[in-house]
Design a protein around this motif. Structure first.
Motif, PDB file in Angstrom:
ATOM      1  N   ASP A  55       3.293   8.685  11.807  1.00 32.69           N
ATOM      2  CA  ASP A  55       3.597   7.269  11.599  1.00 32.69           C
ATOM      3  C   ASP A  55       2.799   6.632  10.468  1.00 32.69           C
ATOM      4  O   ASP A  55       2.991   5.465  10.162  1.00 32.69           O
ATOM      5  N   THR A  56       1.910   7.397   9.841  1.00 31.80           N
ATOM      6  CA  THR A  56       1.113   6.867   8.733  1.00 31.80           C
ATOM      7  C   THR A  56       2.025   6.633   7.534  1.00 31.80           C
ATOM      8  O   THR A  56       2.736   7.555   7.105  1.00 31.80           O
ATOM      9  N   PRO A  57       2.038   5.420   6.968  1.00 29.99           N
ATOM     10  CA  PRO A  57       2.907   5.178   5.803  1.00 29.99           C
ATOM     11  C   PRO A  57       2.410   5.956   4.588  1.00 29.99           C
ATOM     12  O   PRO A  57       1.220   6.243   4.452  1.00 29.99           O
ATOM     13  N   LEU A  58       3.332   6.310   3.721  1.00 25.17           N
ATOM     14  CA  LEU A  58       3.015   7.031   2.496  1.00 25.17           C
ATOM     15  C   LEU A  58       2.962   6.062   1.322  1.00 25.17           C
ATOM     16  O   LEU A  58       3.404   4.919   1.423  1.00 25.17           O
ATOM     17  N   HIS A  59       2.450   6.524   0.209  1.00 23.96           N
ATOM     18  CA  HIS A  59       2.364   5.716  -0.997  1.00 23.96           C
ATOM     19  C   HIS A  59       3.755   5.347  -1.517  1.00 23.96           C
ATOM     20  O   HIS A  59       4.733   6.020  -1.216  1.00 23.96           O
ATOM     21  N   SER A  60       3.788   4.308  -2.322  1.00 18.41           N
ATOM     22  CA  SER A  60       4.985   3.976  -3.083  1.00 18.41           C
ATOM     23  C   SER A  60       4.772   4.448  -4.508  1.00 18.41           C
ATOM     24  O   SER A  60       3.663   4.396  -5.035  1.00 18.41           O
ATOM     25  N   MET A  61       5.854   4.908  -5.116  1.00 14.93           N
ATOM     26  CA  MET A  61       5.817   5.385  -6.493  1.00 14.93           C
ATOM     27  C   MET A  61       6.427   4.298  -7.378  1.00 14.93           C
ATOM     28  O   MET A  61       7.472   3.733  -7.051  1.00 14.93           O
ATOM     29  N   TYR A  62       5.761   4.027  -8.494  1.00 13.52           N
ATOM     30  CA  TYR A  62       6.237   3.039  -9.460  1.00 13.52           C
ATOM     31  C   TYR A  62       6.327   3.700 -10.821  1.00 13.52           C
ATOM     32  O   TYR A  62       5.356   4.300 -11.289  1.00 13.52           O
ATOM     33  N   ILE A  63       7.489   3.594 -11.442  1.00 14.60           N
ATOM     34  CA  ILE A  63       7.685   4.147 -12.780  1.00 14.60           C
ATOM     35  C   ILE A  63       7.940   2.990 -13.732  1.00 14.60           C
ATOM     36  O   ILE A  63       8.808   2.147 -13.483  1.00 14.60           O
ATOM     37  N   GLY A  64       7.151   2.974 -14.807  1.00 16.38           N
ATOM     38  CA  GLY A  64       7.299   1.927 -15.804  1.00 16.38           C
ATOM     39  C   GLY A  64       7.533   2.495 -17.185  1.00 16.38           C
ATOM     40  O   GLY A  64       6.896   3.477 -17.584  1.00 16.38           O
ATOM     41  N   GLU A  65       8.462   1.884 -17.908  1.00 14.92           N
ATOM     42  CA  GLU A  65       8.681   2.260 -19.302  1.00 14.92           C
ATOM     43  C   GLU A  65       7.565   1.664 -20.146  1.00 14.92           C
ATOM     44  O   GLU A  65       7.246   0.473 -20.031  1.00 14.92           O
ATOM     45  N   VAL A  66       6.977   2.472 -21.000  1.00 12.53           N
ATOM     46  CA  VAL A  66       5.896   2.008 -21.860  1.00 12.53           C
ATOM     47  C   VAL A  66       6.465   1.030 -22.888  1.00 12.53           C
ATOM     48  O   VAL A  66       7.413   1.360 -23.611  1.00 12.53           O
ATOM     49  N   ILE A  67       5.892  -0.186 -22.905  1.00 17.64           N
ATOM     50  CA  ILE A  67       6.307  -1.158 -23.905  1.00 17.64           C
ATOM     51  C   ILE A  67       5.211  -1.432 -24.926  1.00 17.64           C
ATOM     52  O   ILE A  67       5.464  -2.017 -25.971  1.00 17.64           O
TER      53      ILE A  67
END
Length: 178
Positions: free
Chosen positions: A160-172
């Motif tokens: 039941d332990t939540p996992l990380h969220s992944m964030y992808i960003g385009e380099v500006i």
């Protein structure tokens, strides 16, 4: 410190060292309110024919709330690309990774100065700043792990332990200390 904008192809760094040894800060805003946290996991590379940055934030971190709302964020690294971190920066990174911005003004306590670049909050003292436009976010799911060993090693806790969220960003933008 003054910084200049450079082409991402001009960077000469080890992504492995930057994340795991030097650490960085991922920083996002909700309006004028800014929060940051120390990160030691991430990736720099090319995805969908674009220069991208990927970072991971656990849902119990205050920064997660900011990343869920942000359309832009930054990743900053300290110390010269050729030199190790100076001790004061390591202390700031330790503080920013261990204290919640929910409870106190950890940015002010760190001695770092927020500045805005390309519409994203970053830090004036950074040797390397990468500004990003958010393009993808997703909560990691336990059932998608192929390696049970890696899943257990990285996430610990129970089912039941939540996992990380992944964030992808385009380099500006990429800015280096002059």
């Amino acid at each position: 410190m003054a910084s200049k904008k450079v082409d991402p192809a001009e960077l000469n760094l080890s992504s492995f060292t930057k994340w795991s040894k030097d650490w960085g800060l991922v920083t996002a805003a909700d309006g004028e309110k800014v929060n940051t946290m120390t990160v030691a996991w991430g990736a720099l590379g090319v995805l969908w024919s674009k220069n991208m940055v990927t970072v991971y934030v656990h849902p119990n971190r205050y920064t997660h709330e900011f990343m869920e709302k942000a359309d832009k964020f930054s990743v900053t690294f300290f110390g010269d690309q050729r030199d190790p971190l100076i001790p004061d920066q390591r202390e700031a990174l330790n503080l920013l990774g261990s204290v919640s911005g929910r409870d106190r003004d950890k940015i002010a306590e760190s001695g770092l100065t927020v500045e805005w670049q390309d519409g994203a909050p970053a830090f004036k003292e950074a040797a390397l700043t990468i500004t990003c436009r958010m393009v993808y976010r997703e909560a990691l799911r336990r059932e998608n792990f192929v390696s049970e060993e890696l899943s257990a090693e990285c996430w610990g806790g129970g089912k039941d332990t939540p996992l990380h969220s992944m964030y992808i960003g385009e380099v500006i933008g990429v800015y280096v200390e002059e």
